[in-house]
Scaffold this motif. Structure first.
Motif, PDB file in Angstrom:
ATOM      1  N   LEU A 193       0.827  -1.203   0.000  1.00 46.57           N
ATOM      2  CA  LEU A 193       0.000   0.000   0.000  1.00 46.57           C
ATOM      3  C   LEU A 193       0.860   1.252   0.000  1.00 46.57           C
ATOM      4  O   LEU A 193       0.566   2.230  -0.702  1.00 46.57           O
ATOM      5  CB  LEU A 193      -0.919  -0.015   1.230  1.00 46.57           C
ATOM      6  N   ARG A 194       1.937   1.234   0.768  1.00 45.56           N
ATOM      7  CA  ARG A 194       2.864   2.370   0.785  1.00 45.56           C
ATOM      8  C   ARG A 194       3.512   2.559  -0.577  1.00 45.56           C
ATOM      9  O   ARG A 194       3.634   3.679  -1.088  1.00 45.56           O
ATOM     10  CB  ARG A 194       3.918   2.148   1.876  1.00 45.56           C
ATOM     11  N   GLU A 195       3.923   1.453  -1.203  1.00 37.75           N
ATOM     12  CA  GLU A 195       4.584   1.521  -2.505  1.00 37.75           C
ATOM     13  C   GLU A 195       3.643   2.069  -3.575  1.00 37.75           C
ATOM     14  O   GLU A 195       4.052   2.861  -4.442  1.00 37.75           O
ATOM     15  CB  GLU A 195       5.056   0.124  -2.910  1.00 37.75           C
ATOM     16  N   ALA A 196       2.379   1.686  -3.505  1.00 38.48           N
ATOM     17  CA  ALA A 196       1.411   2.110  -4.525  1.00 38.48           C
ATOM     18  C   ALA A 196       1.021   3.568  -4.382  1.00 38.48           C
ATOM     19  O   ALA A 196       0.657   4.211  -5.384  1.00 38.48           O
ATOM     20  CB  ALA A 196       0.167   1.235  -4.457  1.00 38.48           C
ATOM     21  N   THR A 197       1.092   4.101  -3.168  1.00 35.30           N
ATOM     22  CA  THR A 197       0.583   5.450  -2.935  1.00 35.30           C
ATOM     23  C   THR A 197       1.658   6.464  -2.557  1.00 35.30           C
ATOM     24  O   THR A 197       1.415   7.666  -2.637  1.00 35.30           O
ATOM     25  CB  THR A 197      -0.461   5.433  -1.807  1.00 35.30           C
ATOM     26  N   ARG A 198       2.802   5.982  -2.107  1.00 33.07           N
ATOM     27  CA  ARG A 198       3.906   6.836  -1.675  1.00 33.07           C
ATOM     28  C   ARG A 198       3.534   7.673  -0.437  1.00 33.07           C
ATOM     29  O   ARG A 198       4.156   8.680  -0.148  1.00 33.07           O
ATOM     30  CB  ARG A 198       4.387   7.748  -2.809  1.00 33.07           C
ATOM     31  N   ASN A 199       2.510   7.220   0.269  1.00 34.72           N
ATOM     32  CA  ASN A 199       2.095   7.900   1.488  1.00 34.72           C
ATOM     33  C   ASN A 199       2.329   6.995   2.697  1.00 34.72           C
ATOM     34  O   ASN A 199       2.697   5.834   2.555  1.00 34.72           O
ATOM     35  CB  ASN A 199       0.630   8.318   1.396  1.00 34.72           C
ATOM     36  N   THR A 200       2.105   7.532   3.882  1.00 35.57           N
ATOM     37  CA  THR A 200       2.422   6.819   5.114  1.00 35.57           C
ATOM     38  C   THR A 200       1.287   5.891   5.527  1.00 35.57           C
ATOM     39  O   THR A 200       0.120   6.290   5.555  1.00 35.57           O
ATOM     40  CB  THR A 200       2.719   7.817   6.251  1.00 35.57           C
ATOM     41  N   VAL A 201       1.648   4.662   5.867  1.00 40.75           N
ATOM     42  CA  VAL A 201       0.678   3.641   6.260  1.00 40.75           C
ATOM     43  C   VAL A 201       0.851   3.337   7.747  1.00 40.75           C
ATOM     44  O   VAL A 201       1.973   3.210   8.244  1.00 40.75           O
ATOM     45  CB  VAL A 201       0.877   2.351   5.432  1.00 40.75           C
ATOM     46  N   HIS A 202      -0.286   3.241   8.446  1.00 35.43           N
ATOM     47  CA  HIS A 202      -0.282   2.930   9.867  1.00 35.43           C
ATOM     48  C   HIS A 202      -1.037   1.628  10.133  1.00 35.43           C
ATOM     49  O   HIS A 202      -2.006   1.316   9.437  1.00 35.43           O
ATOM     50  CB  HIS A 202      -0.983   4.024  10.680  1.00 35.43           C
ATOM     51  N   LEU A 203      -0.602   0.919  11.151  1.00 34.14           N
ATOM     52  CA  LEU A 203      -1.327  -0.223  11.706  1.00 34.14           C
ATOM     53  C   LEU A 203      -1.505   0.073  13.185  1.00 34.14           C
ATOM     54  O   LEU A 203      -0.535   0.355  13.896  1.00 34.14           O
ATOM     55  CB  LEU A 203      -0.541  -1.522  11.522  1.00 34.14           C
ATOM     56  N   ALA A 204      -2.762   0.029  13.659  1.00 33.27           N
ATOM     57  CA  ALA A 204      -3.014   0.406  15.044  1.00 33.27           C
ATOM     58  C   ALA A 204      -4.074  -0.488  15.675  1.00 33.27           C
ATOM     59  O   ALA A 204      -4.897  -1.090  14.971  1.00 33.27           O
ATOM     60  CB  ALA A 204      -3.466   1.866  15.127  1.00 33.27           C
ATOM     61  N   VAL A 205      -4.035  -0.567  16.994  1.00 39.61           N
ATOM     62  CA  VAL A 205      -5.052  -1.277  17.768  1.00 39.61           C
ATOM     63  C   VAL A 205      -5.605  -0.311  18.799  1.00 39.61           C
ATOM     64  O   VAL A 205      -5.015   0.741  19.076  1.00 39.61           O
ATOM     65  CB  VAL A 205      -4.480  -2.529  18.478  1.00 39.61           C
ATOM     66  N   LEU A 206      -6.742  -0.671  19.366  1.00 42.84           N
ATOM     67  CA  LEU A 206      -7.382   0.150  20.391  1.00 42.84           C
ATOM     68  C   LEU A 206      -7.016  -0.384  21.769  1.00 42.84           C
ATOM     69  O   LEU A 206      -7.099  -1.583  22.022  1.00 42.84           O
ATOM     70  CB  LEU A 206      -8.899   0.119  20.209  1.00 42.84           C
TER      71      LEU A 206
ATOM     72  N   LEU B 206       4.846   2.651   8.248  1.00 41.45           N
ATOM     73  CA  LEU B 206       5.723   2.700   7.083  1.00 41.45           C
ATOM     74  C   LEU B 206       5.564   4.080   6.465  1.00 41.45           C
ATOM     75  O   LEU B 206       4.498   4.413   5.933  1.00 41.45           O
ATOM     76  CB  LEU B 206       5.360   1.608   6.069  1.00 41.45           C
ATOM     77  N   ARG B 207       6.586   4.885   6.548  1.00 47.29           N
ATOM     78  CA  ARG B 207       6.489   6.276   6.119  1.00 47.29           C
ATOM     79  C   ARG B 207       6.730   6.397   4.616  1.00 47.29           C
ATOM     80  O   ARG B 207       7.677   5.842   4.085  1.00 47.29           O
ATOM     81  CB  ARG B 207       7.468   7.154   6.896  1.00 47.29           C
ATOM     82  N   GLY B 208       5.868   7.157   3.962  1.00 43.42           N
ATOM     83  CA  GLY B 208       5.972   7.361   2.529  1.00 43.42           C
ATOM     84  C   GLY B 208       6.880   8.530   2.187  1.00 43.42           C
ATOM     85  O   GLY B 208       7.027   9.464   2.970  1.00 43.42           O
TER      86      GLY B 208
END
Length: 253
Positions: free
Chosen positions: A100-113, A124-126
């Motif tokens: 997803l980061r590679e396709a958009t060049r933007n930052t991706v987050h994974l988070a839990v509550l 993963l920072r874009g």
């Protein structure tokens, strides 16, 4: 040993554990070494107690000496890596996040509550993305983030009630602070599978997120894509976020 002595010992141990926890959690992002006086101020503890307890923490490797102060020790990092409750989720999600980061060049987050806040497990920072205040292991109010709202939308009503009851503090000028509006947003997110942050967590930053579901249909985490408001159209990237979340949910199930 009489019962009174056992009760006193248990109380002392609990008190010590609380104080040790206070010292370890007194460190904030950007801190290097902290002196005894500063730790005592942040923990509201006597300097003599902090001096004694930091000595124990240094001996165990949880803190390290640096000049006249102490800093978090490498042993804490090692323990963190053994926190396997979320390790499997991070490992499973990483290839999806990278795509997803590679396709958009933007930052991706994974988070839990956790409680009323989201905890970021992976980022993963874009190359084209803003430098965000989020960090791995960092926390943010759930109601002010797309990932938080995505998880809340897929959580039991009691979880949402607890977040609302705790208050909805304003993080930026656009943060949703009205319980009724938040609940209406969660209803739409539940129906569409997508949550948005339109400068609610920070000026100039937008975000699209989608929940990750367990086999029982409960949201266990969320992924998001963040970028500059003048560079990233959330309505355009949202389908990619949703598709990634669905594929990852199938893997987790």
């Amino acid at each position: 040993m009489c019962p009174a002595d056992r009760n006193n010992d248990a109380g002392d141990a609990a008190s010590t554990a609380v104080r040790l926890t206070a010292i370890l959690t007194a460190f904030r992002q950007g801190d290097e070494a902290l002196g005894v006086s500063e730790l005592a101020r942040r923990c509201a503890l006597p300097k003599s107690s902090v001096h004694r307890l930091t000595g124990h923490l240094v001996a165990s490797g949880l803190l390290e000496r640096e000049g006249q102060g102490v800093r978090l020790g490498l042993r804490l990092f090692e323990i963190g890596q053994l926190a396997v409750r979320q390790r499997g989720l991070v490992d499973a999600a990483r290839p999806y996040l990278a795509d997803l980061r590679e396709a958009t060049r933007n930052t991706v987050h994974l988070a839990v509550l956790e409680g009323t806040e989201v905890v970021y497990l992976d980022i993963l920072r874009g190359s084209d993305a803003p430098r965000l205040p989020s960090r791995i292991g960092g926390r943010f109010p759930a109601h002010a983030t797309a990932v938080g709202k995505a998880i809340l939308a897929g959580s039991p009503e009691s979880v949402v009630d607890a977040v609302v009851a705790a208050g909805l503090p304003r993080v930026s000028g656009r943060t949703v602070t009205a319980p009724g509006l938040l609940r209406r947003q969660l209803g739409r997110i539940r129906a569409e599978g997508l949550a948005y942050d339109r400068e609610e967590s920070g000026v100039g930053v937008v975000c699209a997120a989608s929940p990750l579901y367990a086999a029982d249909g409960t949201a266990v985490a969320a992924i998001s894509l963040s970028g500059w408001t003048n560079r990233m159209r959330v309505d355009r990237v949202a389908p990619a976020v949703r598709t990634t979340a669905l594929a990852l949910s199938r893997t987790l199930s």
